[in-house]
Design an enzyme around this catalytic site. Structure first.
Site, PDB file in Angstrom:
ATOM      1  N   CYS A   1      15.825  37.159  48.863  1.00  0.00           N
ATOM      2  CA  CYS A   1      15.233  37.394  50.293  1.00  0.00           C
ATOM      3  C   CYS A   1      15.128  37.103  51.403  1.00  0.00           C
ATOM      4  O   CYS A   1      14.369  37.266  52.079  1.00  0.00           O
ATOM      5  CB  CYS A   1      13.902  38.409  49.593  1.00  0.00           C
ATOM      6  SG  CYS A   1      12.814  37.488  49.648  1.00  0.00           S
TER       7      CYS A   1
ATOM      8  N   HIS B   1      -3.292  34.899  55.228  1.00  0.00           N
ATOM      9  CA  HIS B   1      -2.297  36.308  55.304  1.00  0.00           C
ATOM     10  C   HIS B   1      -1.555  35.280  53.954  1.00  0.00           C
ATOM     11  O   HIS B   1      -0.911  34.260  54.826  1.00  0.00           O
ATOM     12  CB  HIS B   1      -1.957  36.797  56.527  1.00  0.00           C
ATOM     13  CG  HIS B   1      -0.374  37.438  56.264  1.00  0.00           C
ATOM     14  ND1 HIS B   1      -0.253  38.777  56.091  1.00  0.00           N
ATOM     15  CD2 HIS B   1       1.373  36.636  56.667  1.00  0.00           C
ATOM     16  CE1 HIS B   1       1.398  39.045  55.622  1.00  0.00           C
ATOM     17  NE2 HIS B   1       1.877  37.563  56.331  1.00  0.00           N
TER      18      HIS B   1
ATOM     19  N   HIS C   1       3.862  39.514  51.831  1.00  0.00           N
ATOM     20  CA  HIS C   1       3.890  41.400  51.649  1.00  0.00           C
ATOM     21  C   HIS C   1       3.909  41.522  50.041  1.00  0.00           C
ATOM     22  O   HIS C   1       4.603  40.544  49.774  1.00  0.00           O
ATOM     23  CB  HIS C   1       4.441  42.029  51.941  1.00  0.00           C
ATOM     24  CG  HIS C   1       3.563  42.344  53.772  1.00  0.00           C
ATOM     25  ND1 HIS C   1       4.361  41.245  54.774  1.00  0.00           N
ATOM     26  CD2 HIS C   1       3.254  42.650  54.658  1.00  0.00           C
ATOM     27  CE1 HIS C   1       3.796  40.991  56.034  1.00  0.00           C
ATOM     28  NE2 HIS C   1       3.239  42.314  55.905  1.00  0.00           N
TER      29      HIS C   1
ATOM     30  N   ASP D   1      10.240  46.671  44.788  1.00  0.00           N
ATOM     31  CA  ASP D   1      11.603  46.850  43.937  1.00  0.00           C
ATOM     32  C   ASP D   1      11.437  45.666  43.503  1.00  0.00           C
ATOM     33  O   ASP D   1      12.800  44.660  43.466  1.00  0.00           O
ATOM     34  CB  ASP D   1      12.792  46.399  45.608  1.00  0.00           C
ATOM     35  CG  ASP D   1      11.942  45.624  46.133  1.00  0.00           C
ATOM     36  OD1 ASP D   1      11.296  44.583  46.100  1.00  0.00           O
ATOM     37  OD2 ASP D   1      13.005  45.233  47.247  1.00  0.00           O
TER      38      ASP D   1
ATOM     39  N   ARG E   1       7.396  42.809  43.335  1.00  0.00           N
ATOM     40  CA  ARG E   1       7.828  41.738  44.547  1.00  0.00           C
ATOM     41  C   ARG E   1       6.602  41.040  45.830  1.00  0.00           C
ATOM     42  O   ARG E   1       6.912  41.708  46.234  1.00  0.00           O
ATOM     43  CB  ARG E   1       9.314  42.090  45.018  1.00  0.00           C
ATOM     44  CG  ARG E   1       9.527  40.479  45.990  1.00  0.00           C
ATOM     45  CD  ARG E   1      10.943  41.114  45.896  1.00  0.00           C
ATOM     46  NE  ARG E   1      11.342  42.440  46.824  1.00  0.00           N
ATOM     47  CZ  ARG E   1      11.235  41.598  48.271  1.00  0.00           C
ATOM     48  NH1 ARG E   1      10.926  41.119  48.709  1.00  0.00           N
ATOM     49  NH2 ARG E   1      11.280  42.910  48.526  1.00  0.00           N
TER      50      ARG E   1
ATOM     51  N   CYS F   1       5.728  38.683  48.267  1.00  0.00           N
ATOM     52  CA  CYS F   1       6.919  38.007  48.936  1.00  0.00           C
ATOM     53  C   CYS F   1       6.006  37.489  50.107  1.00  0.00           C
ATOM     54  O   CYS F   1       5.446  37.555  50.440  1.00  0.00           O
ATOM     55  CB  CYS F   1       8.226  39.116  49.854  1.00  0.00           C
ATOM     56  SG  CYS F   1       9.617  38.600  50.767  1.00  0.00           S
TER      57      CYS F   1
END
Length: 147
Positions: free
Chosen positions: A80, A116, A119, A123, A131, A133
């Site tokens: 990704c 932060h 996210h 999937d 996941r 990410c």
């Protein structure tokens, strides 16, 4: 951001006490790219992060405060463009609903400093189907051989 402790008095890989530091203070301490992602929820460009195609054995910590986030055994090649994990340290992260940019997402934040990280999506691979990410700039890796 290797060795955050040098310029960051709040960085610790052992202290788990909740931090309540203003963004004004963080801005004085953190590198601009880390500040933008960690404190303003920016996102690094896909395929540019140092941990995207990285495969060593060890632990991932919050680059802002040193809190433990992930073990390398939960990292997988998602293609990704960002480092991805199927499981996070339950004591290391918390979640918040994110509806920015007209999307419905789940934001992942550091439980110690509220930074932060990225996210989480549903999937991912087994066993969790998740996941995580993450932004490489928000992570600091420590190899097992360095601990």
């Amino acid at each position: 951001m290797e060795n955050q402790a040098k310029n960051n008095p709040y960085y610790s890989r052992t202290d788990t006490a909740k931090l309540n530091i203003s963004n004004e203070e963080w801005k004085k301490i953190l590198a601009p790219d880390l500040y933008a992602v960690a404190r303003e929820a920016a996102t690094e460009r896909a395929f540019t992060g140092k941990y995207n195609e990285f495969d060593e054995t060890g632990d991932y910590y919050c680059a802002v405060c040193g809190n433990h986030l992930f073990r390398s055994t939960s990292k997988f090649a998602s293609s990704c463009g960002w480092p991805s994990f199927f499981e996070a340290d339950k004591e290391g992260v918390y979640y918040k609903r994110d509806t920015t940019y007209g999307m419905e997402r789940v934001e992942v934040l550091c439980k110690r400093c509220d930074s932060h990280l990225g996210h989480v999506f549903d999937d991912g691979p087994k066993p969790t189907g998740l996941r995580y990410c993450m932004n490489s700039v928000s992570l600091e890796f420590v190899a097992d051989s360095q601990e």
